[in-house]
Design an enzyme around this catalytic site. Sequence first.
Site, PDB file in Angstrom:
ATOM      1  CD  GLU A   1    -124.902-104.094 -45.436  1.00  0.00           C
ATOM      2  OE1 GLU A   1    -124.994-104.827 -44.444  1.00  0.00           O
ATOM      3  OE2 GLU A   1    -123.822-103.900 -46.046  1.00  0.00           O
TER       4      GLU A   1
ATOM      5  CE  LYS B   1    -124.131-108.541 -44.115  1.00  0.00           C
ATOM      6  NZ  LYS B   1    -123.523-107.219 -43.894  1.00  0.00           N
TER       7      LYS B   1
ATOM      8  CB  CYS C   1    -122.553-106.279 -47.483  1.00  0.00           C
ATOM      9  SG  CYS C   1    -120.976-105.379 -47.360  1.00  0.00           S
TER      10      CYS C   1
END
Length: 254
Positions: free
Chosen positions: A43, A111, A144
């Site tokens: 990430e 994200k 994540c």
Amino acid sequence: MSFPIALWQGPSPEGSDDRAFAALDAALRAAAALGAITLVAPEAYLPGYNQPDIPARAQPRGGPWHQRLAALARSHGCGIVIGYAEGDGDHVYNSAVAFDASGREIGHYRKVQLFGPREKSIYTPGDTVSTFDLGGIRAAMLICYDVEFAHLTRKLAEEGADLILVPTANPEPNTHVSRLVVPAHAINHGLTIVYANYCGTEGDITYCGGSVIAAPDAAILAAAGPGPALLIADIDRQPDPALIQTQLTDFRPV
């Protein structure tokens, strides 16, 4: 049919583009030599997850980072999926991009579930998920913390995803995510999850490693320890039929 996927777990480049691309070049070269379709990296690898000046370092989609990534994929004949800080006008996104072996962008994602006050102070959250074709497999990306939310995994499964590629920056002591959460979501939603973490330290963060490739029957196809690792697994395998779940068709809202 064989479908090898590679995963690279390494330390943060800590803001150095030269260090980042040298590490990616070596990882892609090795992954390509092993026949991988694509390589998944951590990430916000560009410029590094825990850097102090991410808004200033963020680059636009299609900018210099992307051009170098595309060239690397093309030169090695291996795709890459990687996280980066995306600048878009006044907004910064925690994003991931996928290039195929020809260097063509095939997927992009921002994200949705930002983690903790630091991420929320830096990034604007994304608001959508999508799937893309990866060598004939319907694939998607999460980043994540996203993969810990069942509704996102379920949404991608409903959209036909068979494979979720997850750049991550998971710190100690959260080893339960790769050991328990990722395999549970893989089996519950009937898909393969490739979870690529950092290792080592970056500023005040110590990463727990533990990158993993989990199959639709929760089998662990490959797993890393706490240090640098290049993993590869052929995800084209027949899962244990006794372990195939039917939650997508059995679900009843209450």
